[in-house]
Design a protein around this motif. Structure first.
Motif, mmCIF file in Angstrom:
data_model
loop_
_atom_site.group_PDB
_atom_site.id
_atom_site.type_symbol
_atom_site.label_atom_id
_atom_site.label_comp_id
_atom_site.label_asym_id
_atom_site.label_seq_id
_atom_site.Cartn_x
_atom_site.Cartn_y
_atom_site.Cartn_z
ATOM 1 N N ILE A 1 0.848 -1.194 0.000
ATOM 2 C CA ILE A 1 0.000 0.000 0.000
ATOM 3 C C ILE A 1 0.886 1.248 0.000
ATOM 4 N N ARG A 2 0.582 2.154 -0.951
ATOM 5 C CA ARG A 2 1.303 3.427 -1.045
ATOM 6 C C ARG A 2 0.727 4.420 -0.043
ATOM 7 N N GLY A 3 1.351 5.581 0.005
ATOM 8 C CA GLY A 3 0.899 6.642 0.907
ATOM 9 C C GLY A 3 -0.508 7.122 0.598
ATOM 10 N N ASP A 4 -0.942 7.041 -0.654
ATOM 11 C CA ASP A 4 -2.301 7.467 -1.022
ATOM 12 C C ASP A 4 -3.314 6.328 -0.884
ATOM 13 N N ARG A 5 -2.944 5.278 -0.163
ATOM 14 C CA ARG A 5 -3.797 4.119 0.155
ATOM 15 C C ARG A 5 -4.106 3.243 -1.060
ATOM 16 N N ALA A 6 -3.349 3.380 -2.128
ATOM 17 C CA ALA A 6 -3.535 2.545 -3.315
ATOM 18 C C ALA A 6 -2.705 1.264 -3.161
ATOM 19 N N VAL A 7 -3.310 0.136 -3.543
ATOM 20 C CA VAL A 7 -2.636 -1.159 -3.474
ATOM 21 C C VAL A 7 -1.637 -1.258 -4.627
ATOM 22 N N THR A 8 -0.420 -1.717 -4.314
ATOM 23 C CA THR A 8 0.605 -1.861 -5.344
ATOM 24 C C THR A 8 0.999 -3.320 -5.583
#
Length: 165
Positions: free
Chosen positions: A83-90
């Motif tokens: 999870i990135r800082g913008d709450r997007a799953v990577t």
């Protein structure tokens, strides 16, 4: 000196009782037993993949006699964990677990109850199409791996049970 070591190794291996599982090829006892297993249908796309892969692997000798039925229950799960800082799953992990039972058709008794499973990592990218394609590819690979595990366990059962032949 080399000859003495080779002779000692050959003597040691002669007593290990290892035998090929598929001795006798397609007409051997294990292959003959595997060809008498019918596979129950499974729900969903991954269920269809598993069903076709198991049918292909078990019906190698083409026997039409059904002695056993293979019931498989699948648990297919995709979990996001990067999870990135913008709450997007990577990153995602696709997990496929199978509980399978081998049932003697004549008695209805469960003669083998076991599990198999594997998982695969998936990169989540900006293209939704690429991510879906990666998830589908992971499902196909997992179905291959898990069906191989199931068939190996069934072959082990057939080789170790003289009544199965």
């Amino acid at each position: 000196m080399k000859r003495a070591l080779l002779a000692a190794a050959a003597l040691g291996l002669s007593g290990c009782q290892l035998q090929p599982v598929y001795a006798g090829g397609a007409s051997g006892p294990v292959a003959s037993t595997l060809s008498t297993i019918s596979v129950s249908t499974m729900e969903g796309q991954v269920g269809w993949l598993m069903y076709t892969k198991l049918k292909d692997r078990l019906a190698a000798s083409g026997s039409n006699q059904t002695r056993y039925r293979l019931d498989v229950k699948l648990d297919d799960d995709i979990t996001g964990f990067g999870i990135r800082g913008d709450r997007a799953v990577t990153r995602e992990r696709r997990t496929l677990r199978a509980r399978f039972q081998l049932v003697d058709v004549s008695t209805g008794a469960v003669v083998l109850d076991a599990t198999a499973g594997s998982d695969a990592g998936i990169d989540v990218v900006s293209s939704e199409y690429a991510t879906v394609a990666a998830e589908q590819t992971a499902a196909e690979r997992l179905a291959d791996v898990v069906s191989d595990q199931i068939v190996a366990r069934l072959a082990q059962f057939a080789a170790s049970n003289p009544t199965a032949k």
